[in-house]
Design a protein around this motif. Structure first.
Motif, PDB file in Angstrom:
ATOM      1  N   ALA A 155      61.514  19.407 -28.248  1.00  0.00           N
ATOM      2  CA  ALA A 155      62.637  20.311 -28.163  1.00  0.00           C
ATOM      3  C   ALA A 155      63.218  19.635 -27.302  1.00  0.00           C
ATOM      4  N   PHE A 156      63.286  18.591 -26.968  1.00  0.00           N
ATOM      5  CA  PHE A 156      64.013  16.796 -25.821  1.00  0.00           C
ATOM      6  C   PHE A 156      64.443  16.407 -26.422  1.00  0.00           C
ATOM      7  N   LEU A 157      63.526  16.100 -28.333  1.00  0.00           N
ATOM      8  CA  LEU A 157      64.590  15.172 -29.270  1.00  0.00           C
ATOM      9  C   LEU A 157      65.391  16.264 -29.857  1.00  0.00           C
ATOM     10  N   GLU A 158      65.956  17.686 -30.002  1.00  0.00           N
ATOM     11  CA  GLU A 158      66.658  17.872 -30.529  1.00  0.00           C
ATOM     12  C   GLU A 158      67.827  18.448 -29.475  1.00  0.00           C
ATOM     13  N   PHE A 159      67.750  18.246 -28.721  1.00  0.00           N
ATOM     14  CA  PHE A 159      68.317  18.138 -27.478  1.00  0.00           C
ATOM     15  C   PHE A 159      68.755  16.845 -27.609  1.00  0.00           C
ATOM     16  N   ARG A 213      71.888  11.683 -17.299  1.00  0.00           N
ATOM     17  CA  ARG A 213      72.757  12.550 -17.588  1.00  0.00           C
ATOM     18  C   ARG A 213      72.381  13.885 -18.478  1.00  0.00           C
ATOM     19  N   VAL A 214      72.338  13.285 -19.542  1.00  0.00           N
ATOM     20  CA  VAL A 214      71.254  14.238 -20.748  1.00  0.00           C
ATOM     21  C   VAL A 214      70.764  15.459 -20.107  1.00  0.00           C
ATOM     22  N   LEU A 215      69.229  14.430 -18.858  1.00  0.00           N
ATOM     23  CA  LEU A 215      68.112  15.245 -17.718  1.00  0.00           C
ATOM     24  C   LEU A 215      68.944  16.231 -17.675  1.00  0.00           C
ATOM     25  N   GLY A 216      70.222  16.608 -17.117  1.00  0.00           N
ATOM     26  CA  GLY A 216      70.730  17.991 -16.209  1.00  0.00           C
ATOM     27  C   GLY A 216      70.615  18.929 -17.019  1.00  0.00           C
ATOM     28  N   ILE A 261      55.603   2.858 -36.714  1.00  0.00           N
ATOM     29  CA  ILE A 261      56.296   3.300 -35.621  1.00  0.00           C
ATOM     30  C   ILE A 261      57.544   4.074 -36.278  1.00  0.00           C
ATOM     31  N   GLU A 262      57.667   5.612 -35.989  1.00  0.00           N
ATOM     32  CA  GLU A 262      59.030   6.514 -36.851  1.00  0.00           C
ATOM     33  C   GLU A 262      60.555   6.625 -35.687  1.00  0.00           C
ATOM     34  N   SER A 263      61.242   5.817 -36.028  1.00  0.00           N
ATOM     35  CA  SER A 263      62.732   5.153 -35.194  1.00  0.00           C
ATOM     36  C   SER A 263      63.514   5.770 -35.660  1.00  0.00           C
ATOM     37  N   GLU A 264      64.744   7.268 -35.000  1.00  0.00           N
ATOM     38  CA  GLU A 264      65.213   7.728 -34.954  1.00  0.00           C
ATOM     39  C   GLU A 264      67.148   7.232 -34.491  1.00  0.00           C
ATOM     40  N   VAL A 280      65.586   6.695 -31.311  1.00  0.00           N
ATOM     41  CA  VAL A 280      64.504   7.481 -29.935  1.00  0.00           C
ATOM     42  C   VAL A 280      63.457   7.267 -31.509  1.00  0.00           C
ATOM     43  N   VAL A 281      62.303   6.374 -30.849  1.00  0.00           N
ATOM     44  CA  VAL A 281      61.208   5.845 -31.341  1.00  0.00           C
ATOM     45  C   VAL A 281      59.891   6.422 -30.880  1.00  0.00           C
ATOM     46  N   ARG A 282      59.019   7.287 -31.515  1.00  0.00           N
ATOM     47  CA  ARG A 282      58.088   6.875 -31.729  1.00  0.00           C
ATOM     48  C   ARG A 282      56.325   6.626 -32.237  1.00  0.00           C
ATOM     49  N   PRO A 283      55.170   6.373 -31.857  1.00  0.00           N
ATOM     50  CA  PRO A 283      53.974   6.175 -33.181  1.00  0.00           C
ATOM     51  C   PRO A 283      54.241   6.881 -34.162  1.00  0.00           C
ATOM     52  N   LYS A 284      53.493   6.544 -35.294  1.00  0.00           N
ATOM     53  CA  LYS A 284      54.433   6.985 -36.936  1.00  0.00           C
ATOM     54  C   LYS A 284      52.246   7.771 -36.273  1.00  0.00           C
ATOM     55  N   GLY A 285      52.941   9.350 -37.080  1.00  0.00           N
ATOM     56  CA  GLY A 285      52.375  10.541 -37.197  1.00  0.00           C
ATOM     57  C   GLY A 285      51.673  11.254 -35.797  1.00  0.00           C
TER      58      GLY A 285
END
Ligand code: PGA
Length: 300
Positions: free
Chosen positions: A285-289, A109-112, A156-159, A271-276
């Motif tokens: 931009a997508f993360l902020e969005f 839904r957020v992709l639109g 990892i870093e997760s928000e 929302v997760v990504r590998p650390k660093g």
């Protein structure tokens, strides 16, 4: 040869404009700076590039060759600069995200609105269960991951993104429907339709039952939330699923949420990504969005 981009640009401008002073003007530098660059380039090439005859100068054979070469090269470079400028301005790019099956109810839904804001960006969204997501995360296959249970002990870093409550579902005609404050221990007498091993939902449920020392009776194991819901509607047992799975079912009241003590189990989407990990401009931009549109997501 140790030739710099600045030297090539200076030489190309001098050769094209036929003048050191006009080249300096075009490049916004002083004339001695242009002369120095051309001299250093000439030393590096090891042959004269320009020949002075009277007040004029001409390209030598080596100079003509170099002009043809660096014309193509500078063209390619300027296309590259344009691409980078477009990326920075988010006019184009590619986003790869991987999301757990349960988040498929709100993530698309957020992709639109995202695509509307950034029409030049292509998106690939992988939908898989938690285990499969972790396997992709381990080999850094995507820009970002959305899951309910980030792995412990990983780099990892997760928000946290938004709430992800787990609820108990029963068929609408179930005798517990409408009952208030059902004790958690009563769940020991129920049978469950459960997601497959490797599902984040299942990990949370098993953890909760084991911490409360309540036995969990799994009658049927199914690999999708939709299949679980159908099985519950068909009377095969109760289920515990993320409330997100119900969001699109407002017109299908075959399932009811039971009022069981300890529920909803309150969790978050992360929302997760590998650390660093160096996020691309598009991924940032997508993360902020996502954070900006959390309210829109929560309504899904
Ligand atoms: P799942 O993940 O779709 O693998 O069950 C959901 C979650 O982690 O909450």
């Amino acid at each position: 040869m140790r030739v710099t981009l600045g030297q090539l640009k200076a030489f190309e401008a001098v050769a094209r404009l036929g003048s050191f002073s006009r080249a300096a003007e075009e490049l916004h530098v002083t004339q001695p700076a242009v002369s120095k660059k051309v001299r250093l380039l000439q030393e590096e090439v090891g042959l004269p590039l320009l020949e002075h005859i009277g007040k004029r100068f001409y390209l030598t054979e080596a100079g003509s060759e170099l002009l043809a070469t660096c014309g193509d090269w500078l063209d390619t470079w300027s296309r590259f600069e344009q691409t980078i400028a477009d990326l920075k301005g988010l006019k184009q790019g590619r986003l790869r995200i991987a999301v757990v099956t349960t988040s498929k109810y709100f993530m698309p839904r957020v992709l639109g609105p995202f695509c509307e804001r950034y029409p030049g960006i292509d998106i690939a969204m992988e939908v898989a269960n938690r285990d499969r997501l972790l396997e992709r995360l381990a080999r850094n296959a995507d820009d970002l991951y959305v899951m309910g249970v980030p792995p412990e002990g990983w780099e990892i870093e997760s928000e946290p993104l938004m709430a992800n409550p787990l609820v108990v579902l029963a068929p609408a005609a179930h005798p517990w429907a409408g009952r208030r404050r059902i004790p958690f221990t009563d769940l020991a007498t129920a049978v469950f339709v459960m997601r497959e091993q490797g599902s984040g939902t299942r990990i949370t449920i098993e953890r909760e039952f084991s911490e409360r020392r309540v036995p969990l009776r799994v009658k049927l194991e199914l690999g999708s939330n939709e299949a679980v819901k159908q099985a519950v509607a068909g009377g095969l047992g109760l289920a515990i699923l993320s409330r997100s799975c119900l969001s699109l079912d407002t017109g299908a009241p075959e399932l009811v949420e039971l009022d069981v003590e300890g529920f909803p189990i309150l969790r978050s989407w992360y929302v997760v990504r590998p650390k660093g990990k160096q996020l691309s401009v598009v991924a940032r931009a997508f993360l902020e969005f996502l954070h900006e549109h959390v309210r829109l997501l929560a309504k899904c």
